[in-house]
Motif scaffolding. Structure first.
Motif, mmCIF file in Angstrom:
data_model
loop_
_atom_site.group_PDB
_atom_site.id
_atom_site.type_symbol
_atom_site.label_atom_id
_atom_site.label_comp_id
_atom_site.label_asym_id
_atom_site.label_seq_id
_atom_site.Cartn_x
_atom_site.Cartn_y
_atom_site.Cartn_z
ATOM 1 N N LEU A 1 0.828 -1.206 0.000
ATOM 2 C CA LEU A 1 0.000 0.000 0.000
ATOM 3 C C LEU A 1 0.860 1.253 0.000
ATOM 4 O O LEU A 1 0.668 2.162 -0.820
ATOM 5 N N LEU A 2 1.850 1.312 0.900
ATOM 6 C CA LEU A 2 2.693 2.502 0.984
ATOM 7 C C LEU A 2 3.652 2.600 -0.192
ATOM 8 O O LEU A 2 3.950 3.704 -0.655
ATOM 9 N N VAL A 3 4.141 1.461 -0.679
ATOM 10 C CA VAL A 3 5.013 1.499 -1.862
ATOM 11 C C VAL A 3 4.223 2.009 -3.068
ATOM 12 O O VAL A 3 4.726 2.803 -3.874
ATOM 13 N N SER A 4 2.979 1.573 -3.205
ATOM 14 C CA SER A 4 2.128 2.055 -4.304
ATOM 15 C C SER A 4 1.902 3.553 -4.195
ATOM 16 O O SER A 4 1.920 4.275 -5.193
ATOM 17 N N ARG A 5 1.688 4.018 -2.965
ATOM 18 C CA ARG A 5 1.519 5.453 -2.729
ATOM 19 C C ARG A 5 2.795 6.201 -3.094
ATOM 20 O O ARG A 5 2.763 7.263 -3.720
ATOM 21 N N LEU A 6 3.921 5.632 -2.703
ATOM 22 C CA LEU A 6 5.208 6.265 -2.972
ATOM 23 C C LEU A 6 5.478 6.360 -4.468
ATOM 24 O O LEU A 6 6.021 7.364 -4.957
ATOM 25 N N LEU A 7 5.086 5.321 -5.229
ATOM 26 C CA LEU A 7 5.351 5.281 -6.667
ATOM 27 C C LEU A 7 4.235 5.909 -7.491
ATOM 28 O O LEU A 7 4.343 5.985 -8.720
ATOM 29 N N GLU A 8 3.145 6.317 -6.830
ATOM 30 C CA GLU A 8 1.989 6.910 -7.519
ATOM 31 C C GLU A 8 1.446 5.955 -8.595
ATOM 32 O O GLU A 8 1.256 6.343 -9.746
ATOM 33 N N LEU A 9 1.169 4.728 -8.204
ATOM 34 C CA LEU A 9 0.730 3.706 -9.149
ATOM 35 C C LEU A 9 -0.769 3.787 -9.393
ATOM 36 O O LEU A 9 -1.534 4.231 -8.534
ATOM 37 N N SER A 10 -1.168 3.320 -10.582
ATOM 38 C CA SER A 10 -2.589 3.194 -10.882
ATOM 39 C C SER A 10 -3.146 1.959 -10.191
ATOM 40 O O SER A 10 -2.400 1.166 -9.598
ATOM 41 N N GLU A 11 -4.455 1.772 -10.295
ATOM 42 C CA GLU A 11 -5.083 0.620 -9.640
ATOM 43 C C GLU A 11 -4.566 -0.692 -10.209
ATOM 44 O O GLU A 11 -4.289 -1.642 -9.458
ATOM 45 N N ALA A 12 -4.415 -0.764 -11.532
ATOM 46 C CA ALA A 12 -3.917 -1.993 -12.160
ATOM 47 C C ALA A 12 -2.465 -2.264 -11.755
ATOM 48 O O ALA A 12 -2.088 -3.410 -11.465
ATOM 49 N N GLN A 13 -1.652 -1.222 -11.718
ATOM 50 C CA GLN A 13 -0.249 -1.391 -11.330
ATOM 51 C C GLN A 13 -0.133 -1.786 -9.859
ATOM 52 O O GLN A 13 0.704 -2.618 -9.500
ATOM 53 N N GLU A 14 -0.996 -1.226 -9.030
ATOM 54 C CA GLU A 14 -0.996 -1.601 -7.618
ATOM 55 C C GLU A 14 -1.380 -3.071 -7.444
ATOM 56 O O GLU A 14 -0.853 -3.767 -6.575
ATOM 57 N N GLY A 15 -2.299 -3.548 -8.297
ATOM 58 C CA GLY A 15 -2.677 -4.955 -8.247
ATOM 59 C C GLY A 15 -1.501 -5.871 -8.546
ATOM 60 O O GLY A 15 -1.305 -6.893 -7.877
ATOM 61 N N ILE A 16 -0.700 -5.520 -9.542
ATOM 62 C CA ILE A 16 0.482 -6.323 -9.875
ATOM 63 C C ILE A 16 1.496 -6.285 -8.732
ATOM 64 O O ILE A 16 2.128 -7.292 -8.405
ATOM 65 N N LEU A 17 1.631 -5.130 -8.096
ATOM 66 C CA LEU A 17 2.556 -5.029 -6.964
ATOM 67 C C LEU A 17 2.094 -5.923 -5.811
ATOM 68 O O LEU A 17 2.913 -6.556 -5.132
ATOM 69 N N ASN A 18 0.796 -5.994 -5.587
ATOM 70 C CA ASN A 18 0.274 -6.889 -4.557
ATOM 71 C C ASN A 18 0.558 -8.348 -4.886
ATOM 72 O O ASN A 18 0.868 -9.149 -3.996
ATOM 73 N N ILE A 19 0.462 -8.701 -6.175
ATOM 74 C CA ILE A 19 0.807 -10.061 -6.601
ATOM 75 C C ILE A 19 2.275 -10.352 -6.300
ATOM 76 O O ILE A 19 2.626 -11.421 -5.799
ATOM 77 N N ALA A 20 3.130 -9.382 -6.598
ATOM 78 C CA ALA A 20 4.566 -9.566 -6.361
ATOM 79 C C ALA A 20 4.856 -9.786 -4.870
ATOM 80 O O ALA A 20 5.641 -10.666 -4.501
ATOM 81 N N PHE A 21 4.215 -9.018 -4.007
ATOM 82 C CA PHE A 21 4.428 -9.189 -2.571
ATOM 83 C C PHE A 21 3.906 -10.540 -2.100
ATOM 84 O O PHE A 21 4.528 -11.193 -1.248
ATOM 85 N N ARG A 22 2.766 -10.984 -2.641
ATOM 86 C CA ARG A 22 2.231 -12.296 -2.269
ATOM 87 C C ARG A 22 3.190 -13.410 -2.692
ATOM 88 O O ARG A 22 3.463 -14.346 -1.926
ATOM 89 N N LEU A 23 3.700 -13.305 -3.906
ATOM 90 C CA LEU A 23 4.638 -14.317 -4.398
ATOM 91 C C LEU A 23 5.934 -14.320 -3.588
ATOM 92 O O LEU A 23 6.537 -15.381 -3.376
#
Length: 515
Positions: free
Chosen positions: A125-147
């Motif tokens: 959540l905070l990394v997405s905020r820091l990078l100013e990601l879109s909703e789709a990009q934030e979803g991929i980042l969540n996948i990466a953290f889960r993996l």
């Protein structure tokens, strides 16, 4: 004074002492006012008061002025006479100069001990905020953290996250069946934003050794609370990084500290300067998180004080939780300014002696409209207060003295050297190298094979001698002969029977009928 922090003098002639009660100091607060009205000095005297009461403090030094907390004020200072005169006016009898115990921190490691955290601790959540990601990009980042959790890939620094995103892109077809579509374009966009973050100097922020909360919650040998000063003058060039770091620190305090209920004094006081940066363009999920932390961290013994120019910069749900308030002058040049001024005045408990709205416009430099929580947490009546003078040095600390204090700190050896232990980057690189070595070995083995064996292994030539069972044309031909023999035998049998004689008679009769 033992149970509170002396703020200044209020009432007629500023003779009524105003205190911030320590028991209610963890119920948060607000310091607001236009530029140049005295917010920094108010922050300085509050930090002094908490430190003297044995409460550790964490604050950000946006302009570089607060480093003077580490040095004592002097009688040779140009404002010495004005300070002593003000102390007499407000009844500050034991006013004296003294220094406070200070620890300097810096995300870039130049003006203080390096402050680090890991990518995993920061969270998606905070990394997405820091990078100013879109909703789709934030979803991929969540996948990466889960993996990363499922595959045992520690995310410590930026190169770990970059390597993991490459791995996700390479395996996107397999991962899509479980997590949904993974766009190469979105991964590329995240990588580009990580590169921008690197260029801004954030590489030093992510890594180890990570900051331990116990190191910012210390007291000195005399029982005074340590004042932790974060150098933020250069950090303000990356406002998103600044706000994200402070929010991360708040979140860590909320997650790790135990419940203490209502202590006699806070365990830590956190000052968030330029608080508007936290809420500008922030998604609702992030604002909700700040509200949750502000509401619940009180029971962990942590007080949070927001410093900003206008109270309107803070969302209403959070503003309503800030019980201790110091409001310096607000300017009202436009219709919007007048509206904000009126709204700010309405949040105070009225004093029949004056108009709160007029007082907010009229207070001078070093003067403020104050309201502190009283018995049972009830807001006190608003007062015009003359803020007490600081005991520490007003203005920045000498650079040489600052450097010597940093070097002499017992934390210098702990945080001075960066650690780079095995993490996602090294693990994925080892996997890739192992796969490349295996492929190279297979290629060398094929080169050593004979031509016939190579053609056989690549299925380019068929050799019956290598088949365990017989499937040759000879067997197929014998089978064909057997079928022909059976058909012939059946035809002969039919012709020698009744049906065959009828056919023969019919044919012969047709041939000789004409004769």
């Amino acid at each position: 004074m033992e149970n509170g922090i002396f703020i200044g003098g209020g009432g007629e002639g500023y003779g009524e002492k105003q205190f911030l009660t320590l028991k209610y100091a963890n119920r948060h607060g607000l310091i607001a006012g236009a530029t140049g009205t005295g917010k920094t000095v108010t922050l300085q005297i509050l930090a002094e008061g908490f430190s003297n009461a044995g409460v550790p403090v964490f604050l950000s030094d946006v302009k570089g002025d607060l480093s003077g907390l580490a040095a004592s004020g002097t009688e040779s200072f140009k404002l010495h006479d004005a300070f002593t005169s003000r102390a007499g006016t407000i009844g500050f009898e034991d006013y004296r100069y003294h220094a406070c115990p200070v620890t300097f921190w810096d995300l870039f490691g130049t003006q203080g001990h390096p402050v680090r955290t890991t990518v995993a601790e920061m969270g998606p959540l905070l990394v997405s905020r820091l990078l100013e990601l879109s909703e789709a990009q934030e979803g991929i980042l969540n996948i990466a953290f889960r993996l990363a959790d499922e595959e045992g890939l520690p995310l410590l620094d930026l190169k770990d996250l970059q390597a993991l995103l490459v791995w996700v892109g390479e395996n996107r077809s397999d991962l899509a069946l479980r997590y949904g579509n993974i766009s190469v374009q979105s991964i590329g966009a995240i990588q580009r934003r990580l590169m921008v973050l690197e260029n801004q100097g954030a590489t030093q922020f992510f890594g180890e050794p990570a900051l331990e909360l116990s190191d910012i919650m210390r007291t000195d040998a005399e029982g005074r609370g340590q004042i932790n000063i974060l150098a933020a003058d250069k950090l303000m060039a990356s406002p998103r990084l600044y706000a994200t770091f402070l929010l991360w620190l708040l979140s860590e305090l909320f997650e790790e500290l135990p419940e203490v209920g209502d202590p006699d004094k806070p365990k830590l006081v956190f000052f968030f300067d330029e608080a508007h940066l936290l809420f500008e363009d922030a998604p609702k999920a992030l604002v909700d998180k700040v509200e949750q932390v502000a509401r619940l961290i009180r029971s962990k013994g942590v007080g949070v004080y927001f410093i900003t120019q206008n109270p309107a910069d803070v969302p209403e749900d959070i503003l309503g939780q800030l019980g201790n308030r110091v409001q310096h002058a607000l300017r009202a040049f436009t219709a919007r300014d007048r509206k904000n001024l009126r709204m700010a005045a309405e949040t105070y408990r009225d004093n029949p002696r004056f108009s709160t709205e007029d007082a907010i416009k009229e207070v001078g430099v070093g003067e403020a409209v104050t309201s502190m929580l009283m018995k049972k947490g009830v807001p006190g009546i608003v007062e015009r207060t003359l803020i007490r003078p600081p005991s520490t040095q007003l203005g920045p600390l000498d650079k040489t003295l600052r450097a010597s204090l940093i070097q002499a700190s017992d934390l210098a050896s702990k945080y001075g050297t960066t650690l780079d232990r095995k993490s996602a980057y090294e693990i994925l690189r080892a996997r890739a190298e192992a796969a490349a070595a295996e492929a190279e070995a297979e290629e060398a083995r094929e080169e050593d094979m004979s031509v016939a064996e190579r053609e056989f292994s690549t299925a380019r030539r068929y050799s019956g001698g290598r088949v365990g069972r017989s499937s040759s044309r000879r067997m197929r031909s014998r089978k064909d002969i057997d079928i022909g023999y059976e058909m012939k035998r059946m035809v002969v049998k039919e012709l020698t029977g009744t049906t065959g004689r009828r056919i023969v008679r019919g044919l012969l009769g047709g041939l000789f009928k004409g004769r």
